[in-house]
Design an enzyme around this catalytic site. Structure first.
Site, PDB file in Angstrom:
ATOM      1  N   SER A   1       0.824  -1.208   0.000  1.00  0.00           N
ATOM      2  CA  SER A   1       0.000   0.000   0.000  1.00  0.00           C
ATOM      3  C   SER A   1       0.858   1.256   0.000  1.00  0.00           C
ATOM      4  O   SER A   1       0.342   2.352  -0.124  1.00  0.00           O
ATOM      5  CB  SER A   1      -0.937  -0.008   1.206  1.00  0.00           C
ATOM      6  OG  SER A   1      -0.238  -0.325   2.376  1.00  0.00           O
TER       7      SER A   1
ATOM      8  N   HIS B   1      -2.506  -2.853  -6.270  1.00  0.00           N
ATOM      9  CA  HIS B   1      -2.977  -2.444  -4.953  1.00  0.00           C
ATOM     10  C   HIS B   1      -4.500  -2.574  -4.843  1.00  0.00           C
ATOM     11  O   HIS B   1      -5.247  -1.762  -5.388  1.00  0.00           O
ATOM     12  CB  HIS B   1      -2.526  -1.001  -4.683  1.00  0.00           C
ATOM     13  CG  HIS B   1      -2.880  -0.499  -3.331  1.00  0.00           C
ATOM     14  ND1 HIS B   1      -3.168   0.813  -3.058  1.00  0.00           N
ATOM     15  CD2 HIS B   1      -3.006  -1.157  -2.142  1.00  0.00           C
ATOM     16  CE1 HIS B   1      -3.450   0.952  -1.774  1.00  0.00           C
ATOM     17  NE2 HIS B   1      -3.368  -0.227  -1.206  1.00  0.00           N
TER      18      HIS B   1
ATOM     19  N   GLU C   1      -5.373  -0.299  -7.929  1.00  0.00           N
ATOM     20  CA  GLU C   1      -4.377   0.632  -8.461  1.00  0.00           C
ATOM     21  C   GLU C   1      -3.257  -0.206  -9.062  1.00  0.00           C
ATOM     22  O   GLU C   1      -2.724  -1.087  -8.388  1.00  0.00           O
ATOM     23  CB  GLU C   1      -3.756   1.471  -7.334  1.00  0.00           C
ATOM     24  CG  GLU C   1      -4.625   2.557  -6.783  1.00  0.00           C
ATOM     25  CD  GLU C   1      -3.853   3.474  -5.810  1.00  0.00           C
ATOM     26  OE1 GLU C   1      -3.821   4.693  -6.032  1.00  0.00           O
ATOM     27  OE2 GLU C   1      -3.308   2.970  -4.822  1.00  0.00           O
TER      28      GLU C   1
ATOM     29  N   ASN D   1      -3.719   6.170  -1.108  1.00  0.00           N
ATOM     30  CA  ASN D   1      -3.269   6.522   0.245  1.00  0.00           C
ATOM     31  C   ASN D   1      -2.686   7.928   0.353  1.00  0.00           C
ATOM     32  O   ASN D   1      -2.632   8.490   1.442  1.00  0.00           O
ATOM     33  CB  ASN D   1      -2.278   5.479   0.760  1.00  0.00           C
ATOM     34  CG  ASN D   1      -3.013   4.222   1.168  1.00  0.00           C
ATOM     35  OD1 ASN D   1      -4.086   4.296   1.753  1.00  0.00           O
ATOM     36  ND2 ASN D   1      -2.457   3.066   0.830  1.00  0.00           N
TER      37      ASN D   1
HETATM   38  N1  CAA Z   1     -15.084  -9.328   3.314  1.00  0.00           N
HETATM   39  C1  CAA Z   1     -15.985  -9.580   2.350  1.00  0.00           C
HETATM   40  N2  CAA Z   1     -17.178  -8.977   2.257  1.00  0.00           N
HETATM   41  C2  CAA Z   1     -17.495  -8.073   3.205  1.00  0.00           C
HETATM   42  C3  CAA Z   1     -16.613  -7.768   4.257  1.00  0.00           C
HETATM   43  C4  CAA Z   1     -15.363  -8.439   4.292  1.00  0.00           C
HETATM   44  N3  CAA Z   1     -14.430  -8.189   5.211  1.00  0.00           N
HETATM   45  N4  CAA Z   1     -17.198  -6.820   5.039  1.00  0.00           N
HETATM   46  C5  CAA Z   1     -18.404  -6.555   4.505  1.00  0.00           C
HETATM   47  N5  CAA Z   1     -18.569  -7.317   3.392  1.00  0.00           N
HETATM   48  C6  CAA Z   1     -19.743  -7.333   2.504  1.00  0.00           C
HETATM   49  C7  CAA Z   1     -20.942  -7.839   3.244  1.00  0.00           C
HETATM   50  O1  CAA Z   1     -20.948  -9.237   3.272  1.00  0.00           O
HETATM   51  C8  CAA Z   1     -22.070  -7.265   2.431  1.00  0.00           C
HETATM   52  O2  CAA Z   1     -22.260  -8.065   1.267  1.00  0.00           O
HETATM   53  P1  CAA Z   1     -23.753  -8.336   0.721  1.00  0.00           P
HETATM   54  O3  CAA Z   1     -24.237  -7.025   0.195  1.00  0.00           O
HETATM   55  O4  CAA Z   1     -23.541  -9.365  -0.309  1.00  0.00           O
HETATM   56  O5  CAA Z   1     -24.506  -8.824   1.904  1.00  0.00           O
HETATM   57  C9  CAA Z   1     -21.510  -5.915   1.958  1.00  0.00           C
HETATM   58  O6  CAA Z   1     -20.086  -6.020   2.105  1.00  0.00           O
HETATM   59  C10 CAA Z   1     -22.026  -4.776   2.800  1.00  0.00           C
HETATM   60  O7  CAA Z   1     -21.745  -5.072   4.155  1.00  0.00           O
HETATM   61  P2  CAA Z   1     -22.623  -4.592   5.397  1.00  0.00           P
HETATM   62  O8  CAA Z   1     -24.035  -4.399   4.918  1.00  0.00           O
HETATM   63  O9  CAA Z   1     -22.381  -5.499   6.525  1.00  0.00           O
HETATM   64  O10 CAA Z   1     -21.986  -3.245   5.900  1.00  0.00           O
HETATM   65  P3  CAA Z   1     -21.760  -1.878   5.164  1.00  0.00           P
HETATM   66  O11 CAA Z   1     -22.917  -1.495   4.322  1.00  0.00           O
HETATM   67  O12 CAA Z   1     -21.316  -0.955   6.220  1.00  0.00           O
HETATM   68  O13 CAA Z   1     -20.507  -2.158   4.192  1.00  0.00           O
HETATM   69  C11 CAA Z   1     -18.208  -1.856   3.890  1.00  0.00           C
HETATM   70  C12 CAA Z   1     -19.280  -2.540   4.713  1.00  0.00           C
HETATM   71  C13 CAA Z   1     -18.294  -2.299   2.427  1.00  0.00           C
HETATM   72  C14 CAA Z   1     -16.866  -2.267   4.461  1.00  0.00           C
HETATM   73  C15 CAA Z   1     -18.454  -0.299   3.958  1.00  0.00           C
HETATM   74  O14 CAA Z   1     -18.553   0.097   5.281  1.00  0.00           O
HETATM   75  C16 CAA Z   1     -17.368   0.505   3.289  1.00  0.00           C
HETATM   76  O15 CAA Z   1     -17.386   0.692   2.085  1.00  0.00           O
HETATM   77  N6  CAA Z   1     -16.383   1.015   4.096  1.00  0.00           N
HETATM   78  C17 CAA Z   1     -15.263   1.759   3.594  1.00  0.00           C
HETATM   79  C18 CAA Z   1     -14.257   0.788   3.059  1.00  0.00           C
HETATM   80  C19 CAA Z   1     -13.035   1.460   2.530  1.00  0.00           C
HETATM   81  O16 CAA Z   1     -12.917   2.668   2.461  1.00  0.00           O
HETATM   82  N7  CAA Z   1     -12.047   0.655   2.147  1.00  0.00           N
HETATM   83  C20 CAA Z   1     -10.798   1.148   1.716  1.00  0.00           C
HETATM   84  C21 CAA Z   1      -9.852   1.074   2.870  1.00  0.00           C
HETATM   85  S1  CAA Z   1      -8.275   1.714   2.415  1.00  0.00           S
HETATM   86  C22 CAA Z   1      -7.492   0.468   1.660  1.00  0.00           C
HETATM   87  O17 CAA Z   1      -7.895  -0.648   1.626  1.00  0.00           O
HETATM   88  C23 CAA Z   1      -6.197   0.836   1.035  1.00  0.00           C
HETATM   89  C24 CAA Z   1      -5.014   0.787   1.898  1.00  0.00           C
HETATM   90  O18 CAA Z   1      -3.951   0.594   1.370  1.00  0.00           O
HETATM   91  C25 CAA Z   1      -5.035   1.054   3.341  1.00  0.00           C
END
Ligand code: CAA
Length: 296
Positions: A132, A153, A165, A203
């Site tokens: 990342s 990424h 990415e 990031n």
């Molecule tokens: N693995 C797989 N699927 C997952 C999961 C996981 N860890 N967590 C949630 N899901 C799925 C759920 O199963 C659900 O699927 P269905 O629609 O098929 O049922 C779907 O995601 C939605 O989940 P929820 O309804 O439980 O919860 P939510 O609506 O709050 O969504 C989320 C959860 C998708 C994580 C949402 O909160 C979100 O988009 N959060 C922000 C995530 C984000 O910004 N990610 C980037 C992080 S930075 C990064 O990764 C880069 C880095 O280098 C640090």
């Protein structure tokens, strides 16, 4: 509701077999979409057998949930499970066309691993890293095939987030960029191509935003809840910045912020003292049960 996964086998590129290093959240997610969406055989390598078992269990749970929601058939889920194999030795990656490394975010670990992969993998295999923030060019320099090393990424959670990415290193050739893009597309992802600069794009934007939220908290200018509510309800973010930081891991956020700070030399990227303190305390977010919020 539209099916979440493609059920055909859109293999139009040269990649026939995928290796994934690391069976943590990212590695497991990458392996799952390679098998479940791209329909490619995947071998997951991790030295830690317990972690592998935990990862496979989690994948099975996600597949069962999708079957329960009629997003995929039980035959498709079984097909996915059959496509995924695991190993604890790098030698079993000798016939894969691409390795996607998702091991610990540590330069020494990654350079040692890539030097080994360079020896074990076939000469035309692409060596990709899910780093990342670490420089792709630096990782590539540990191999004798820098032109075939690339950043791929993925975002967390991998099965849900649509972005990958793609980061060519200084020596990476265009055909490797193209093949990697095609692979990501066949995994159901949208790609962007980003130069090998600290933090890439995701990031470089996300971490200063999180860091700024921690600075607000550090100065007691607003409560954690109010900071998060501002971004959730005011800007329609799915999670507020502090919840998101807990979800990513505060150690990861700090490490990325440090890389951006050190490699740009720009004080605007200085990590918040409070973020450092939380990491020193072992309050790493969701995974440790405590971060800006409690998860016990
Ligand atoms: N693995 C797989 N699927 C997952 C999961 C996981 N860890 N967590 C949630 N899901 C799925 C759920 O199963 C659900 O699927 P269905 O629609 O098929 O049922 C779907 O995601 C939605 O989940 P929820 O309804 O439980 O919860 P939510 O609506 O709050 O969504 C989320 C959860 C998708 C994580 C949402 O909160 C979100 O988009 N959060 C922000 C995530 C984000 O910004 N990610 C980037 C992080 S930075 C990064 O990764 C880069 C880095 O280098 C640090």
């Amino acid at each position: 509701k539209a099916a979440k996964f493609h059920t055909s086998a859109p293999i139009s590129h040269g990649i026939k077999r995928v290796g994934v290093i690391g069976s943590g959240q990212m590695g497991l997610g990458i392996a799952m979409v390679a098998a479940n969406v791209a329909r490619l055989p995947v071998v997951i390598m991790d030295v830690n057998k317990e972690q592998i078992d935990k990862g496979i269990k989690f994948m099975d749970k996600l597949l069962e949930k999708d079957v329960g929601k009629s997003k995929i058939t039980s035959e498709h889920a079984q097909g996915t499970k059959d496509l995924v194999s695991t190993t604890q030795t790098l030698k079993d990656l000798r016939d894969v066309d691409i390795v996607i490394e998702a091991a610990s975010e540590n330069l020494a670990i990654k350079t040692a691993l890539f030097a080994d992969l360079d020896k074990e993998c076939k000469p035309d295999a692409i060596l990709a890293t899910n780093t990342s923030s670490i420089s792709i060019t630096k990782i590539a320099a540990a191999t004798s095939r820098a032109h075939q090393v690339i950043g791929m990424h993925f975002m967390n959670p991998v099965p849900v987030m649509k972005l990958v990415e793609i980061i060519p290193g200084l020596a990476t050739t265009d055909n490797i960029v193209q093949t990697t893009k095609e692979l990501a597309t066949s995994m159901g992802k949208t790609t962007t191509v980003v130069q090998d600069v600290p933090g890439f794009v995701a990031n470089r934007l996300l971490m200063p935003y999180i860091n700024e939220a921690v600075l607000l908290l550090e100065n007691s200018w607003a409560s954690a809840e109010d900071i998060d509510t501002t971004m959730k309800l005011g800007m329609n973010m799915p999670m507020g910045p502090l919840t998101l930081a807990d979800f990513i891991g505060l150690d990861t956020c700090l490490a990325i912020m440090k890389v951006i700070h050190e490699n740009t030399g720009d004080t605007k990227y200085r990590p918040s003292v409070l973020l450092q303190k939380y990491v020193d305390a072992g309050w790493l977010g969701k995974k440790s049960g405590r971060g800006f919020y409690s998860y016990k």
